[in-house]
Design an enzyme around this catalytic site. Structure first.
Site, mmCIF file in Angstrom:
data_model
loop_
_atom_site.group_PDB
_atom_site.id
_atom_site.type_symbol
_atom_site.label_atom_id
_atom_site.label_comp_id
_atom_site.label_asym_id
_atom_site.label_seq_id
_atom_site.Cartn_x
_atom_site.Cartn_y
_atom_site.Cartn_z
ATOM 1 N N SER A 158 3.740 -10.291 1.130
ATOM 2 C CA SER A 158 3.639 -9.991 2.561
ATOM 3 C C SER A 158 2.279 -10.337 3.154
ATOM 4 C CB SER A 158 3.937 -8.518 2.810
ATOM 5 O OG SER A 158 3.077 -7.711 2.038
ATOM 6 N N ASP A 399 -2.459 2.058 4.706
ATOM 7 C CA ASP A 399 -2.323 0.665 4.273
ATOM 8 C C ASP A 399 -3.701 0.039 4.154
ATOM 9 O OD1 ASP A 399 -1.795 -1.994 3.869
ATOM 10 O OD2 ASP A 399 -0.499 -2.260 5.607
ATOM 11 N N HIS A 402 -2.849 -4.840 3.674
ATOM 12 C CA HIS A 402 -2.676 -5.846 4.720
ATOM 13 C C HIS A 402 -3.853 -5.789 5.683
ATOM 14 C CE1 HIS A 402 1.365 -4.858 3.165
ATOM 15 N NE2 HIS A 402 1.506 -6.174 3.220
#
Length: 424
Positions: A158, A399, A402
């Protein structure tokens, strides 16, 4: 996609790699959050030689060790006028950002940090400064002229999709693409810039090779180290540029297969099954991937191997309050690459060396997009808790894998454009 530091979660396991029920439940939650994300659409010095010398682990495989001359040669694939653009520091850039979360629709919710309440904005106002030269800020007009009539595929986990979304936002100052996806699957998107006849595509393949879960409720993946993931491998020949990345997903519970037989596992309690570490498992998968690309008949494209993008969890594990609350970059002497992150990076360097040497014989083009040092120094650029609304009624975790958009990941396109200019 690594929302957790698996090396910390599992470091103290016994030799048969038993996982506690708590850990299994934690990984289930991690996997659910990961799928939701998919569907929701320094180092020791600036010298690459020094970082090898100061790390005393021996990295070897059947091809042998990287010696200094080979590493210098590998690093020289990114030299223009004797400047290594991947070695440097972050410096203030008051002109940034070059788009906002309100001007770019390509930003997914989980990277839309400003929308979800992040108060500081300084993390967007930095640029990468190589030690011996200047790296130009991404010029979308120049980029689209260089890639006119061509196509580019982002293949990997991702963070690869994160890169593509960043590029769409950067190019939005010139043109918006249209959706020309072959299938309705957010894991495999395809966009076209009509005025330039330029197509970009994303293939979500977190292990690069074939992988599946026999039981959707299980934490274990079956990963076939010697078999390609056909979802991307059957289509990749049509692209002029292919950007490969991976590694995060090799830090979790996996049963490994070769020749359709179990050859080992990681963090499992299977009797008489050997534990395989990254130096075998990830290396084998990456080698399978790169060899397959270099063996494609009539493939004339350029393959970029993008190196590992470290996570920055602090103050605990990903599911135990771990976060990334820093608001400015590290300096080179304030952090270092170590543990599994270093292992993954070194494996990438060695496997790139091997395929690069072989590709020269075949007249193929492989280039190293070495983003690791730059991203190691950016603990401030992750969404942390700003990838969702704080009052959302569901279990969510910080997170630190990312990258916020706009944010540090935009620099990957600075690197990429500079490398494309060298090819022209």
């Amino acid at each position: 996609m690594k929302f957790l530091n698996f090396e910390l979660l599992f470091r103290n396991n016994t030799s048969n790699q038993t996982i506690s029920k708590v850990t299994i439940q934690a990984f289930k939650i991690f996997f659910i959050f990961t799928v939701t994300t998919v569907l929701s659409y320094s180092l020791f010095s600036h010298s690459p030689l020094l970082k090898i010398k100061l790390y005393n682990k021996q990295y070897s495989y059947d091809d042998g060790l990287l010696n200094e001359a080979e590493l210098e040669s590998l690093s020289s694939t990114s030299l223009v006028n004797k400047c290594d653009i991947f070695s440097g520091e972050w410096v203030p850039n008051p002109k940034a950002p070059y788009y906002t979360n309100t001007t770019c629709w390509a930003i997914h919710e989980h990277q839309n940090c400003m929308k979800h309440g992040r108060a500081d904005s300084e993390f967007m106002k930095w640029k990468w400064k190589p030690y011996e030269c200047e790296l130009p800020i991404f010029n979308p007009f120049q980029f689209l002229e260089i890639v006119r009539g061509k196509s580019m595929a982002f293949v990997g986990d991702s963070t690869s999709r994160n890169h593509m979304q960043s590029m769409i936002c950067l190019l939005s100052r010139v043109e918006w693409p249209i959706d020309v996806s072959h299938v309705y699957d957010l894991s495999f998107k395809r966009w076209k810039y009509s005025s330039y006849n330029f197509t970009i595509a994303n293939y979500w393949t977190p292990h690069l090779v074939r992988a599946k879960k026999e039981d959707p409720n299980s934490v274990f993946f079956n990963v076939y180290l010697d078999e390609l993931d056909e979802t991307w491998a059957t289509q990749i020949k049509e692209f002029d540029y292919v950007i490969i990345n991976g590694g995060q997903w090799f830090l979790g519970p996996i049963v490994f297969y070769e020749n359709q037989k179990v050859v080992g596992c990681q963090y499992c309690n299977l009797e008489n099954v050997t534990h395989l570490n990254l130096n075998y498992s990830y290396r084998k998968a990456l080698r399978t991937t790169l060899n397959a690309i270099s063996s494609l008949e009539n493939f004339k494209g350029t393959t970029f191997l993008r190196t590992f993008s470290p996570s920055h969890f602090e103050n605990g594990l990903w599911n135990e309050g771990g976060n990334c609350v820093r608001t400015k970059p590290f300096r080179n002497n304030e952090t270092k690459l170590e543990g599994d992150h270093l292992d993954l990076y070194m494996i990438q360097l060695e496997e790139f060396k091997i395929v690069k040497r072989e590709s020269i014989k075949k007249g193929l083009k492989f280039m190293l997009l070495d983003t690791t040092q730059a991203m190691l120094l950016r603990p401030d650029g992750h969404p942390n808790r700003y990838g969702y609304w704080p009052n959302e009624n569901k279990t969510l975790y910080n997170d630190c894998v990312h990258w916020c958009l706009p944010g540090p990941i935009d620099t990957w396109s600075d690197f990429l454009l500079e490398m494309l200019k060298w090819k022209v």
